[in-house]
Each structure stands twice: as C-alpha cells, then as structure tokens.
Write a protein that holds these residues in place. Sequence first.
Motif, PDB file in Angstrom:
ATOM      1  N   GLY A 148      -1.836 -20.136  -3.999  1.00 18.64           N
ATOM      2  CA  GLY A 148      -2.118 -21.680  -3.829  1.00 18.64           C
ATOM      3  C   GLY A 148      -1.728 -22.392  -5.149  1.00 18.64           C
ATOM      4  N   ILE A 149      -1.533 -21.771  -6.198  1.00 20.37           N
ATOM      5  CA  ILE A 149      -1.528 -22.347  -7.464  1.00 20.37           C
ATOM      6  C   ILE A 149      -0.471 -21.824  -8.357  1.00 20.37           C
ATOM      7  N   ALA A 150      -0.088 -20.559  -8.225  1.00 14.67           N
ATOM      8  CA  ALA A 150       0.887 -19.973  -9.171  1.00 14.67           C
ATOM      9  C   ALA A 150       2.135 -20.214  -9.113  1.00 14.67           C
ATOM     10  N   LYS A 151       2.798 -20.543  -7.808  1.00 14.07           N
ATOM     11  CA  LYS A 151       4.088 -21.143  -8.200  1.00 14.07           C
ATOM     12  C   LYS A 151       4.285 -22.579  -8.718  1.00 14.07           C
ATOM     13  N   GLY A 152       3.281 -23.284  -8.658  1.00  8.41           N
ATOM     14  CA  GLY A 152       3.334 -24.491  -9.346  1.00  8.41           C
ATOM     15  C   GLY A 152       3.208 -24.240 -11.000  1.00  8.41           C
ATOM     16  N   PHE A 153       2.483 -23.198 -11.252  1.00  6.74           N
ATOM     17  CA  PHE A 153       2.344 -22.872 -12.621  1.00  6.74           C
ATOM     18  C   PHE A 153       3.780 -22.541 -13.048  1.00  6.74           C
ATOM     19  N   GLY A 154       4.330 -21.506 -12.033  1.00  7.73           N
ATOM     20  CA  GLY A 154       5.733 -21.102 -12.607  1.00  7.73           C
ATOM     21  C   GLY A 154       6.783 -22.109 -12.658  1.00  7.73           C
ATOM     22  N   VAL A 155       6.564 -23.504 -12.060  1.00  2.30           N
ATOM     23  CA  VAL A 155       7.417 -24.419 -12.430  1.00  2.30           C
ATOM     24  C   VAL A 155       7.175 -25.152 -13.761  1.00  2.30           C
ATOM     25  N   ASP A 156       5.848 -25.231 -14.133  1.00  5.37           N
ATOM     26  CA  ASP A 156       5.240 -25.570 -15.372  1.00  5.37           C
ATOM     27  C   ASP A 156       5.880 -24.709 -16.561  1.00  5.37           C
ATOM     28  N   GLU A 157       5.673 -23.584 -16.416  1.00  5.52           N
ATOM     29  CA  GLU A 157       6.266 -22.778 -17.484  1.00  5.52           C
ATOM     30  C   GLU A 157       7.858 -22.572 -17.570  1.00  5.52           C
ATOM     31  N   ALA A 158       8.528 -22.723 -16.635  1.00  3.62           N
ATOM     32  CA  ALA A 158       9.887 -23.060 -16.574  1.00  3.62           C
ATOM     33  C   ALA A 158      10.262 -24.241 -17.354  1.00  3.62           C
ATOM     34  N   ALA A 159       9.613 -25.190 -17.039  1.00  6.21           N
ATOM     35  CA  ALA A 159       9.603 -26.385 -17.852  1.00  6.21           C
ATOM     36  C   ALA A 159       9.153 -26.396 -19.409  1.00  6.21           C
ATOM     37  N   ARG A 160       8.210 -25.604 -19.668  1.00  3.48           N
ATOM     38  CA  ARG A 160       7.860 -25.473 -21.089  1.00  3.48           C
ATOM     39  C   ARG A 160       8.991 -24.562 -21.809  1.00  3.48           C
ATOM     40  N   ALA A 161       9.568 -23.726 -21.043  1.00  3.44           N
ATOM     41  CA  ALA A 161      10.773 -22.998 -21.580  1.00  3.44           C
ATOM     42  C   ALA A 161      11.607 -23.747 -22.003  1.00  3.44           C
ATOM     43  N   LEU A 162      12.154 -24.690 -21.063  1.00  2.84           N
ATOM     44  CA  LEU A 162      13.262 -25.660 -21.532  1.00  2.84           C
ATOM     45  C   LEU A 162      12.891 -26.567 -22.520  1.00  2.84           C
ATOM     46  N   ASP A 163      11.637 -26.984 -22.543  1.00  7.34           N
ATOM     47  CA  ASP A 163      11.163 -27.886 -23.699  1.00  7.34           C
ATOM     48  C   ASP A 163      11.373 -27.123 -25.100  1.00  7.34           C
ATOM     49  N   ARG A 164      10.838 -25.874 -25.081  1.00  9.31           N
ATOM     50  CA  ARG A 164      11.127 -25.058 -26.371  1.00  9.31           C
ATOM     51  C   ARG A 164      12.378 -24.734 -26.673  1.00  9.31           C
ATOM     52  N   ALA A 165      13.506 -24.807 -25.758  1.00 11.18           N
ATOM     53  CA  ALA A 165      14.750 -24.569 -25.959  1.00 11.18           C
ATOM     54  C   ALA A 165      15.421 -26.002 -26.535  1.00 11.18           C
ATOM     55  N   GLY A 166      14.749 -27.288 -26.351  1.00  9.61           N
ATOM     56  CA  GLY A 166      15.175 -28.384 -26.927  1.00  9.61           C
ATOM     57  C   GLY A 166      15.815 -29.304 -25.680  1.00  9.61           C
ATOM     58  N   VAL A 167      15.640 -28.612 -24.659  1.00  7.71           N
ATOM     59  CA  VAL A 167      16.409 -29.615 -23.474  1.00  7.71           C
ATOM     60  C   VAL A 167      15.207 -30.738 -23.210  1.00  7.71           C
ATOM     61  N   ARG A 168      15.872 -32.180 -23.032  1.00 13.52           N
ATOM     62  CA  ARG A 168      15.092 -33.023 -22.980  1.00 13.52           C
ATOM     63  C   ARG A 168      15.266 -33.876 -21.480  1.00 13.52           C
ATOM     64  N   SER A 169      16.106 -33.557 -20.807  1.00  9.96           N
ATOM     65  CA  SER A 169      16.319 -33.954 -19.349  1.00  9.96           C
ATOM     66  C   SER A 169      16.490 -32.857 -18.475  1.00  9.96           C
ATOM     67  N   TYR A 170      15.891 -32.722 -17.474  1.00 11.18           N
ATOM     68  CA  TYR A 170      15.981 -31.662 -16.403  1.00 11.18           C
ATOM     69  C   TYR A 170      15.131 -31.830 -15.236  1.00 11.18           C
ATOM     70  N   LEU A 171      15.452 -30.956 -14.156  1.00 17.51           N
ATOM     71  CA  LEU A 171      14.682 -30.970 -13.009  1.00 17.51           C
ATOM     72  C   LEU A 171      14.582 -29.542 -12.525  1.00 17.51           C
ATOM     73  N   VAL A 172      13.418 -29.067 -12.424  1.00 15.01           N
ATOM     74  CA  VAL A 172      12.981 -27.707 -12.210  1.00 15.01           C
ATOM     75  C   VAL A 172      12.632 -27.559 -10.657  1.00 15.01           C
ATOM     76  N   GLU A 173      13.039 -26.817  -9.812  1.00 16.56           N
ATOM     77  CA  GLU A 173      12.504 -26.391  -8.749  1.00 16.56           C
ATOM     78  C   GLU A 173      12.197 -25.077  -8.443  1.00 16.56           C
ATOM     79  N   VAL A 174      11.073 -24.841  -7.909  1.00 16.93           N
ATOM     80  CA  VAL A 174      10.883 -23.350  -7.604  1.00 16.93           C
ATOM     81  C   VAL A 174      10.271 -23.395  -5.934  1.00 16.93           C
ATOM     82  N   GLY A 175      10.979 -22.814  -5.104  1.00 16.64           N
ATOM     83  CA  GLY A 175      10.513 -22.937  -3.780  1.00 16.64           C
ATOM     84  C   GLY A 175      10.061 -24.137  -3.110  1.00 16.64           C
TER      85      GLY A 175
END
Length: 334
Positions: free
Chosen positions: A167-194
């Motif tokens: 009930g929480i891990a998929k949302g955390f996956g979204v956050d982790e994908a966003a953090r990976a994009l942040d670290r790569a210098g991406v400043r504008s994005y939309l992430v979707e997981v399930g």
Amino acid sequence: MTRVLVPMLSEPPARPVGGVVRGFDGETMGTTWSVKAVLPVTTDLAAMTAMVQRALDKVVSEMSAWDPMSALSRFNRSAPGSWTVLPAGFATVLRRALEVAEGSDGAFDPTLGAITDLWGFGPRPFSGEPPSAEALDAARAPIGWRRVTLDGDALFQPGRLHIDLNGIAKGFGVDEAARALDRAGVRSYLVEVGGELRGTGAKPDGQPWWVELERPPVAGANDENAPRTLLALHGLSVATSGDYRRFFDHAGKRYAHTLDPAAGAPCDAGVVSVTVIHSECMTADALATALTVMGPDAAIAFATARNLPALVVTRGPNGLSERLSPALLAMLDE
C-alpha cells in the motif's frame, strides 16, 4: 463536465529553455512505468530508461513480497528474537508507514502480510474462495503495527511478523524515479507507475503537466459524458486506491484488495475509490489506502482536519457520487 484543479504556488514553475518532451517507459512491480520529460534532442533515451529502471528495480529488491530474496521476504522469514538491518529505502518506507498507521489509528497497517496472502492478494497460490474463520483467526493473531520495533534501520522480529508494503511501495517507487531524474539534472517531468503520478516543472510551451484524476469504471456508461477532473501537477503527487484495481468475485460478492486491519478482511465501508494529492507519492499512496478503509464520512473528516486534498467516490442506489475535501475544493479553478 470537466473540473480543473490548480494548486496554489508560491511561484510558477520555470519554463524550460530548449529541449522537447520525450517519453520512455518500462515494467515494474507487476505493472508498467512511464516518464515524460523535457530533454535535449540529443539525450540518450536508452540510458535514461536504464537509470529509472535501476531505481525501480532497487525498490523491488528491497520491498517485494513476490521476490523471495528481497529484503522484505528475508525479514519475514527471520527467526523470532532476531534483528535485521534494513536497506535505507526499506527503512524509510517502513517509518512512513508506521507514521500513517499511528495517524490513522491503524486504518493503514504495514503488518498484514499473512492475511494478504490468505485473501489471494499476495504471491501465494489462492483457491478463489474466502478463507475459513479458523484460517483467518490464525493469520490475524500476529498482525498489528504496534508490534513493529524499528531502531534506526534495524527491525526486530518478535515472531510471525509479516511486513506488507503493497500500500505504499509503489508510491515510493514514483518518488525514487523522480529523485533519479533530479540527480540527472532533469527539471521538468511527469512520472507514472501503475497509475500513481508525480510531476514537476513546465513543458516547453509553458503549460504544466496536466493529468486526469482516475475515475472508477462504470459498466454501460458513456465515458464521453463522465465527469473529468484535471490537475496541474507541479511538485505534487497523486495516488488512487480503488476497489476495481485488484479483486475477485465469489458467490455474487466482490472482494477488493484493500484490507481492513480491524476485520482482517477486504474492507466494505462503501468506498469505491479514494484519490489523494500530496507532495510525496509514498505518503499519498498510504493515505489513499487509509481513507478507503475509514469509510466516506471518516475519510472526509480526516482529510478536513489535516488540510489534505482528497476525492472520495462512493457507490449508492443512484450510481457513483463524489465528495471533495475542503483542501481539494480550494484548488478548483472556477
């Protein structure tokens, strides 16, 4: 009818200079993921895809009940009286799960692994029928979020404690994908997981990332006439819990995957779906589950007291009806 939700921002998202919207996707957690991001045309999309996939694979390796070698599965098999040092991500998610459990008076509970399996929503084979009262009593005996002792990143196994973070891990996956994009210098994005979403920034034309809030399907209904709710995502996440996502039918009754910890059974509080908007997707994910378990009146009261934007959908004799929390109503662009 289309409703438009616009969050109050201290300042508008910066309009990106250069770059175009590019998309890439993959699979994770038994579902799919996708990213739309403003990137230079020269960006190596294969490398970006691999980067996001690694972030999501790490979540699976730590918190999947379907992977027998995940950190979660190994803890669930650990000996009574033992301590397990958790990976940092697992510990972070469990701490937030316990906070939501306490704040919701147990409506969200991360210790339901045994009854999740019993009802057929875990990795174990399922008969297709509701469990017997005896089996349910045995599975319920060791559950309870107050049995969890987390000392730093070390988790104690008191015996038969089965952690379940579905009930929480998929949302955390979204956050982790966003953090990976942040670290790569991406400043504008939309992430979707399930179906769970997180967006930030603006598109090259200055528009935000517009998303449509998920609505329960209605048999025989004309989708063109169904009400639509659009949300501008910037620094926000959206998570939805719905009884139509995972369920089984038996003897004319539907049993949905959201379990009521108090009953040890699929919740039957009259809620079809709950959508929560929050800055953090893992928190939105857990709160959507908690509000589903509470029932419509308690869910709206909970959201009102915490200034939480939430949409609660119920099913009645005249079809579906919606209730918006005050914080969500305040976002309506009228």
